[in-house]
Design a protein around this motif. Structure first.
Motif, PDB file in Angstrom:
ATOM      1  N   ILE A 297       2.849   7.126  -5.598  1.00  0.00           N
ATOM      2  CA  ILE A 297       1.993   6.137  -4.513  1.00  0.00           C
ATOM      3  C   ILE A 297       2.045   5.060  -5.031  1.00  0.00           C
ATOM      4  CG2 ILE A 297       1.532   6.724  -2.264  1.00  0.00           C
ATOM      5  CD1 ILE A 297       2.189   9.445  -1.989  1.00  0.00           C
ATOM      6  N   LYS A 298       1.863   4.186  -4.772  1.00  0.00           N
ATOM      7  CA  LYS A 298       1.788   2.651  -4.635  1.00  0.00           C
ATOM      8  C   LYS A 298       1.579   1.291  -3.745  1.00  0.00           C
ATOM      9  CE  LYS A 298       3.279   2.442  -9.140  1.00  0.00           C
ATOM     10  NZ  LYS A 298       4.445   1.394 -10.277  1.00  0.00           N
TER      11      LYS A 298
ATOM     12  N   ILE B 281      -0.154  -5.263   3.860  1.00  0.00           N
ATOM     13  CA  ILE B 281      -0.005  -4.429   2.956  1.00  0.00           C
ATOM     14  C   ILE B 281       0.987  -3.258   2.739  1.00  0.00           C
ATOM     15  CG2 ILE B 281      -0.452  -2.363   5.016  1.00  0.00           C
ATOM     16  CD1 ILE B 281      -2.164  -0.471   3.433  1.00  0.00           C
ATOM     17  N   THR B 282       1.649  -3.144   1.983  1.00  0.00           N
ATOM     18  CA  THR B 282       2.938  -3.098   1.257  1.00  0.00           C
ATOM     19  C   THR B 282       2.871  -0.920   0.368  1.00  0.00           C
ATOM     20  OG1 THR B 282       3.254  -4.841   0.666  1.00  0.00           O
ATOM     21  CG2 THR B 282       4.710  -3.057  -0.432  1.00  0.00           C
ATOM     22  N   ASN B 283       3.154  -0.470   0.761  1.00  0.00           N
ATOM     23  CA  ASN B 283       3.186   1.023   0.276  1.00  0.00           C
ATOM     24  C   ASN B 283       4.558   1.351  -0.141  1.00  0.00           C
ATOM     25  OD1 ASN B 283       0.330   1.609   1.039  1.00  0.00           O
ATOM     26  ND2 ASN B 283       1.219   1.643   3.629  1.00  0.00           N
ATOM     27  N   ARG B 284       4.394   2.083  -1.645  1.00  0.00           N
ATOM     28  CA  ARG B 284       5.771   2.382  -1.826  1.00  0.00           C
ATOM     29  C   ARG B 284       5.585   3.937  -2.688  1.00  0.00           C
ATOM     30  NH1 ARG B 284       9.855  -0.753  -3.864  1.00  0.00           N
ATOM     31  NH2 ARG B 284      10.855   0.591  -5.644  1.00  0.00           N
ATOM     32  N   VAL B 285       6.340   4.410  -1.749  1.00  0.00           N
ATOM     33  CA  VAL B 285       6.508   5.709  -2.022  1.00  0.00           C
ATOM     34  C   VAL B 285       8.271   6.109  -3.232  1.00  0.00           C
ATOM     35  CG1 VAL B 285       6.390   8.213  -0.970  1.00  0.00           C
ATOM     36  CG2 VAL B 285       5.008   5.894  -0.154  1.00  0.00           C
TER      37      VAL B 285
ATOM     38  N   SER C  89      -7.181  -8.435  -3.053  1.00  0.00           N
ATOM     39  CA  SER C  89      -6.625  -7.870  -3.310  1.00  0.00           C
ATOM     40  C   SER C  89      -6.866  -6.901  -3.867  1.00  0.00           C
ATOM     41  CB  SER C  89      -5.543  -8.293  -4.395  1.00  0.00           C
ATOM     42  OG  SER C  89      -4.679  -9.978  -3.808  1.00  0.00           O
ATOM     43  N   ILE C  90      -6.540  -5.296  -3.452  1.00  0.00           N
ATOM     44  CA  ILE C  90      -6.286  -3.846  -4.009  1.00  0.00           C
ATOM     45  C   ILE C  90      -5.110  -3.585  -4.221  1.00  0.00           C
ATOM     46  CG2 ILE C  90      -7.417  -1.831  -3.558  1.00  0.00           C
ATOM     47  CD1 ILE C  90      -8.691  -3.266  -1.022  1.00  0.00           C
ATOM     48  N   ALA C  91      -5.033  -2.809  -5.501  1.00  0.00           N
ATOM     49  CA  ALA C  91      -3.839  -2.530  -5.821  1.00  0.00           C
ATOM     50  C   ALA C  91      -4.602  -0.968  -5.903  1.00  0.00           C
ATOM     51  CB  ALA C  91      -3.307  -2.635  -7.042  1.00  0.00           C
ATOM     52  N   TRP C  92      -3.919  -0.009  -5.078  1.00  0.00           N
ATOM     53  CA  TRP C  92      -4.708   1.931  -5.175  1.00  0.00           C
ATOM     54  C   TRP C  92      -3.665   2.623  -5.653  1.00  0.00           C
ATOM     55  CZ3 TRP C  92      -5.260   4.898  -0.470  1.00  0.00           C
ATOM     56  CH2 TRP C  92      -5.772   5.907  -1.240  1.00  0.00           C
ATOM     57  N   GLU C  93      -3.297   3.015  -6.771  1.00  0.00           N
ATOM     58  CA  GLU C  93      -2.207   4.422  -6.876  1.00  0.00           C
ATOM     59  C   GLU C  93      -2.943   5.714  -6.492  1.00  0.00           C
ATOM     60  OE1 GLU C  93       0.919   5.734  -9.848  1.00  0.00           O
ATOM     61  OE2 GLU C  93       0.086   3.970 -10.173  1.00  0.00           O
ATOM     62  N   PRO C  94      -2.532   6.106  -5.589  1.00  0.00           N
ATOM     63  CA  PRO C  94      -3.794   7.817  -5.357  1.00  0.00           C
ATOM     64  C   PRO C  94      -2.954   8.421  -6.094  1.00  0.00           C
ATOM     65  CG  PRO C  94      -2.343   6.891  -3.319  1.00  0.00           C
ATOM     66  CD  PRO C  94      -2.285   6.180  -4.146  1.00  0.00           C
ATOM     67  N   VAL C  95      -1.808   8.787  -6.256  1.00  0.00           N
ATOM     68  CA  VAL C  95      -1.256  10.164  -6.882  1.00  0.00           C
ATOM     69  C   VAL C  95      -0.330   9.060  -7.445  1.00  0.00           C
ATOM     70  CG1 VAL C  95      -2.357  11.913  -5.125  1.00  0.00           C
ATOM     71  CG2 VAL C  95       0.037  10.272  -5.029  1.00  0.00           C
ATOM     72  N   GLU C  96       0.214   9.618  -8.352  1.00  0.00           N
ATOM     73  CA  GLU C  96       0.820   9.627  -9.452  1.00  0.00           C
ATOM     74  C   GLU C  96       2.563   9.726  -8.070  1.00  0.00           C
ATOM     75  OE1 GLU C  96       3.301   8.162 -12.523  1.00  0.00           O
ATOM     76  OE2 GLU C  96       1.267   9.201 -12.056  1.00  0.00           O
TER      77      GLU C  96
ATOM     78  N   LEU D 227      10.706   4.539  -0.860  1.00  0.00           N
ATOM     79  CA  LEU D 227      10.277   3.956  -0.073  1.00  0.00           C
ATOM     80  C   LEU D 227       9.308   3.252   0.281  1.00  0.00           C
ATOM     81  CD1 LEU D 227      12.135   4.860   3.397  1.00  0.00           C
ATOM     82  CD2 LEU D 227       9.452   6.387   2.848  1.00  0.00           C
ATOM     83  N   THR D 228      10.078   2.042   1.096  1.00  0.00           N
ATOM     84  CA  THR D 228       8.411   0.968   0.844  1.00  0.00           C
ATOM     85  C   THR D 228       8.532  -0.002   2.059  1.00  0.00           C
ATOM     86  OG1 THR D 228       9.349  -0.087  -1.801  1.00  0.00           O
ATOM     87  CG2 THR D 228       8.275  -1.584  -0.186  1.00  0.00           C
ATOM     88  N   ALA D 229       7.112   0.521   2.692  1.00  0.00           N
ATOM     89  CA  ALA D 229       6.506   0.200   3.672  1.00  0.00           C
ATOM     90  C   ALA D 229       5.909  -1.844   3.693  1.00  0.00           C
ATOM     91  CB  ALA D 229       6.132   1.000   4.810  1.00  0.00           C
ATOM     92  N   THR D 230       6.217  -2.326   4.370  1.00  0.00           N
ATOM     93  CA  THR D 230       5.454  -3.415   4.488  1.00  0.00           C
ATOM     94  C   THR D 230       5.298  -3.738   5.401  1.00  0.00           C
ATOM     95  OG1 THR D 230       6.878  -4.846   2.532  1.00  0.00           O
ATOM     96  CG2 THR D 230       5.211  -5.852   3.907  1.00  0.00           C
ATOM     97  N   THR D 231       3.534  -3.988   5.961  1.00  0.00           N
ATOM     98  CA  THR D 231       3.213  -4.174   7.435  1.00  0.00           C
ATOM     99  C   THR D 231       2.128  -5.241   7.157  1.00  0.00           C
ATOM    100  OG1 THR D 231       2.447  -1.759   7.978  1.00  0.00           O
ATOM    101  CG2 THR D 231       2.099  -3.453   9.095  1.00  0.00           C
TER     102      THR D 231
END
Length: 783
Positions: A243-244, A318-322, A234-241, A329-333
């Motif tokens: 975005i997770k 992968i789930t991206n939350r912006v 598993s990977i958790a990444w918050e590239p900028v404030e 805005l949440t996208a799950t692929t």
């Protein structure tokens, strides 16, 4: 048997009385009851993080910590300790039921109890087998969940959240070994590493298995022999404030020899005295050869030829939350694929069939893969209006190969001279299906006051399916690994004897569309007392059966009503929850087995005219002090067919009527897998020993009897029972390490997870016994 039923009835009454002492907010956390008191339990039952106390639906929650402490590693193990929930393995597919409803045993069914892991849908029943691995919590959502979880979640959903990488270094591990003769073992570990302030990773793995608890007299060894490995990165990444991202890769390899090791009950048949009954030849030969060793009760002994199960799966998600202003805005692929091969014995007797092998082996090969994308826009919470808008798309492909060896009789004589009495005749069925699902959904919550909330939901789904089937008759070996097709004319001759059809589906392409509204009214008297009432429309698309007949079935609908309350008292030491529900099903997709004159068993799919489930669920916990607490969760369930006039017959009815396609009227009869009363009561006692702590956690699960077949056959029924578990743990109060003695089914109750008719033999069944008493030692640590 009557003694067991009486014991369960008495125990159920005792437990029901204990409920009056204290219940929880539906937090099924018997081992770690204090979780509800140490901090607020957060769930995502409505795709938002919400307090369990405030979520207006019936949901049972089990923490990953509790599962680890009790050494529960599978969904079916967990279900055995939850009221009104039944999950079990079966030859053609696994069975999942909540409140008496689920999908039957057929490879063409989507599951009415949907499984989600971190929001990713696992559409096949076999996919639940490795779901309980390195998890944060399991939410068992009861009743239709179609607004937030899709059109297939018509009976409920299993919402599983895995452990995520943290911002600090963390490591945990455990090792377990049985102190009994089955040699159960499990070694599990996980590590979270912060790479940077914004990037962290977690790796976890588990190796587990056992050498078996059922002794096979035929091969002088125990079964099932299991070896399972699962792993996750598993990977958790918050590239900028704002975005997770959370991503994971899962892989599992589960292997089992002695799969569905079964015991035979009723040989000689209890119907042998009926005029015109002829003792089946396989039973006669078995009794003549084994005499007093003939089986007739559950004693954890079998003489069946061995089966096996090999299951491999891969999943990427992968789930991206912006953050979009004050919205999210949440996208799950997600991508999932698996391959499953099982070999089970439908006549588990040590009598040689045609060709010298097993009598009635049954193999199931399934390949499946799916790709899904979901996107949601969520408004901020706390204002007058809260809303969510979303869209969902998925596509999948299923390839199922089902094969049976009809080696219990010399069917080859009917197609001479191409085949002879020595020809091992087998049948093979192929189902290929592609489907696509398009959905749009939304919810709107209005908060006119701080206490009152009105929630509206709507989902519109379009499900398109294309399928084809191929049915062949040929020859094969006892392992069903070398099928050779016979000439078409020979197949036609044999099919007239064995039953089935070579035809393709009459309408191989279908599209189902449905609007699914929901409404929920919640009123909070204060922060500790909430009531709610709801209506939900559920829907499951029609499809194509994977069996000897080209069955096609229509969609299934449900109108579900529920009202409940959640209450905290005595400074939040006492948590109470009650829910009353009624679900009315139309077009219920039902699979049943019927006898043919040749002794084979055909799977038949029908849309039931009507069925309904209603009942009351009570749950709660009572923390008397920091050292002692009690918890309980109980369910009274009344699940019946309301209109099922053309139901398949029981074995006795078929014998008396003398027809292969005998029918009965099950209108007003109970549904299978639906005990009228089931539940658990437990306690937790923590005793300080210097800077250490001794914890004792007993729990008692009780259930009244229930049928295990849609024919509602008295001989395919599990009588009532009561099972006692207990965990004794010792370690420092910081719990950096812990040594536990884990006992399950300490009363050594003999039950069976699955029963079915034995081909050729009216009145004879085979049963897959559950594990008896077990005691294990576990050592765990965490940092």
């Amino acid at each position: 048997m009557r003694a067991i039923q009486h014991q369960a009835n008495v125990t159920c009454g005792i437990v029901a009385a204990l409920i009056g002492m204290g219940n929880s907010a539906n937090a099924q956390d018997r081992v770690q009851v204090s979780a509800a008191n140490e901090g607020e339990i957060v769930v995502t039952a409505q795709r938002r993080a919400q307090s369990l106390q405030n979520v207006p639906i019936s949901v049972s929650v089990v923490t990953g910590d509790s599962l680890q402490k009790a050494a529960i590693r599978s969904i079916d193990d967990l279900a055995n300790r939850l009221p009104a929930v039944r999950i079990t393995q079966a030859p053609a597919a696994d069975i999942l039921n909540i409140r008496g409803f689920g999908s039957g045993i057929n490879s063409g069914f989507e599951q009415a109890v949907a499984t989600f892991v971190d929001g990713s849908y696992r559409g096949r029943s076999r996919a639940i087998r490795a779901a309980l691995f390195d998890i944060e919590r399991v939410e068992v959502l009861k009743g239709p969940q179609t607004t937030f979880f899709g059109n297939n979640a018509i009976a409920g959903a299993l919402n599983i959240t895995t452990r995520k990488p943290g911002n600090d270094f963390q490591v945990n591990g455990s090792a377990l070994h049985s102190l009994e003769g089955d040699d159960e073992f499990s070694v599990e570990g996980g590590i979270s590493l912060p790479v940077t302030d914004r990037l962290s990773v977690r790796a976890a793995t588990r190796w587990s298995g056992m050498n078996g608890f059922i002794w096979n007299d035929l091969v002088d060894q125990s079964a099932p022999h299991q070896r399972d490995w699962v792993g996750r990165l598993s990977i958790a990444w918050e590239p900028v404030e704002g975005i997770k991202s959370n991503a994971r890769l899962d892989r599992g390899v589960l292997r089992q020899e002695g799969y569905l090791a079964s015991e035979v009950i009723g040989c000689p048949s209890p119907y042998a005295s009926i005029a015109g009954y002829t003792q089946p030849n396989v039973c006669t030969r078995y009794l003549a050869g084994y005499g007093d060793r003939a089986e007739g009760r559950l004693d954890l002994h079998t003489s069946a030829p061995s089966g096996h199960s090999h299951y491999i799966y891969d999943e990427a998600a992968i789930t991206n939350r912006v953050a979009v202003g004050d919205h999210a805005l949440t996208a799950t692929t997600s991508y999932f694929k698996h391959h499953s091969r099982t070999l089970a014995q439908l006549i588990p007797l040590p009598v040689a069939g045609v060709g010298g092998g097993a009598l009635f082996p049954n193999a199931s090969n399934e390949g499946y893969h799916s790709l899904a994308q979901e996107i949601r826009l969520e408004s901020p919470t706390g204002g007058f209006i809260e809303y969510m808008l979303g869209a969902y798309y998925s596509r999948s492909k299923l390839s199922a190969d089902l094969e049976s060896g009809f080696f219990f009789a010399p069917f080859g004589v009917f197609a001479a001279p191409v085949t002879t009495a020595a020809t091992p005749v087998a049948g093979q069925i192929f189902l290929d299906q592609k489907d696509r699902t398009f959905s749009g959904f939304g919810s709107l919550a209005l908060n006119p006051t701080e206490r009152l909330q009105l929630s509206l939901g709507l989902r519109y789904s379009v499900v398109r399916k294309r399928a084809s089937r191929l049915s062949l008759l040929g020859t094969d070996n006892s392992e069903l690994t070398n099928f050779v097709s016979l000439p078409d004319t020979t197949q036609d001759t044999l099919r007239a004897i064995l039953g089935g059809s070579a035809a393709n589906y009459s309408n191989p392409v279908r599209t189902d569309r449905k609007f699914m509204p929901s409404i929920n009214l919640r009123y909070k008297f204060d922060e500790d007392f909430m009531t709610y009432a709801s209506y939900t429309k559920g829907f499951k698309a029609g499809g194509f059966g994977g069996s000897s007949l080209p069955d096609e079935f229509g969609p299934e609908d449900v109108d579900a009503y529920e009202a409940g309350a959640k209450l905290s008292l005595l400074g939040r030491k006492l948590f109470l929850s009650i829910a009353a529900f009624r679900s009315e099903y139309k077009g219920l997709q039902e699979a049943s087995n019927i006898f043919t004159p040749a002794g084979t068993i055909l799977s038949v799919i029908r849309n039931v005219g009507g069925a309904r489930s209603q009942g009351i669920e009570l749950a709660g916990s009572f923390r008397i002090s920091s050292a002692l607490s009690f918890n309980s969760e109980m369910s009274w369930l009344d699940a019946k067919y309301t209109s099922f006039a053309n139901a398949p017959c029981t074995s006795l009815q078929t014998l008396m009527v003398g027809q292969a396609r005998c029918v009965q009227d099950l209108s007003g009869k109970r549904r299978p897998w639906a005990p009228t009363l089931s539940g658990t009561v437990g306690a937790s006692l923590a005793l300080p020993v210097s800077e250490y702590q001794l914890r004792i956690d007993p729990s008692l699960y009780v259930s009244k009897g229930y049928y295990q077949s849609a024919t509602i056959d008295a001989i395919i029924r599990q009588p009532g029972f009561a099972k006692l578990d207990a965990v004794i743990s010792f370690g420092p109060t910081t719990r950096v390490w812990e040594v536990s003695l884990i006992g399950r089914n300490l009363t050594d109750e003999r039950t069976a997870s699955f029963r079915n008719n034995v081909g050729t033999s009216f009145g004879t069944v085979f049963a897959v016994p559950d594990r008896g008493r077990s005691v294990s030692l576990q050592i765990s640590f965490r940092r």
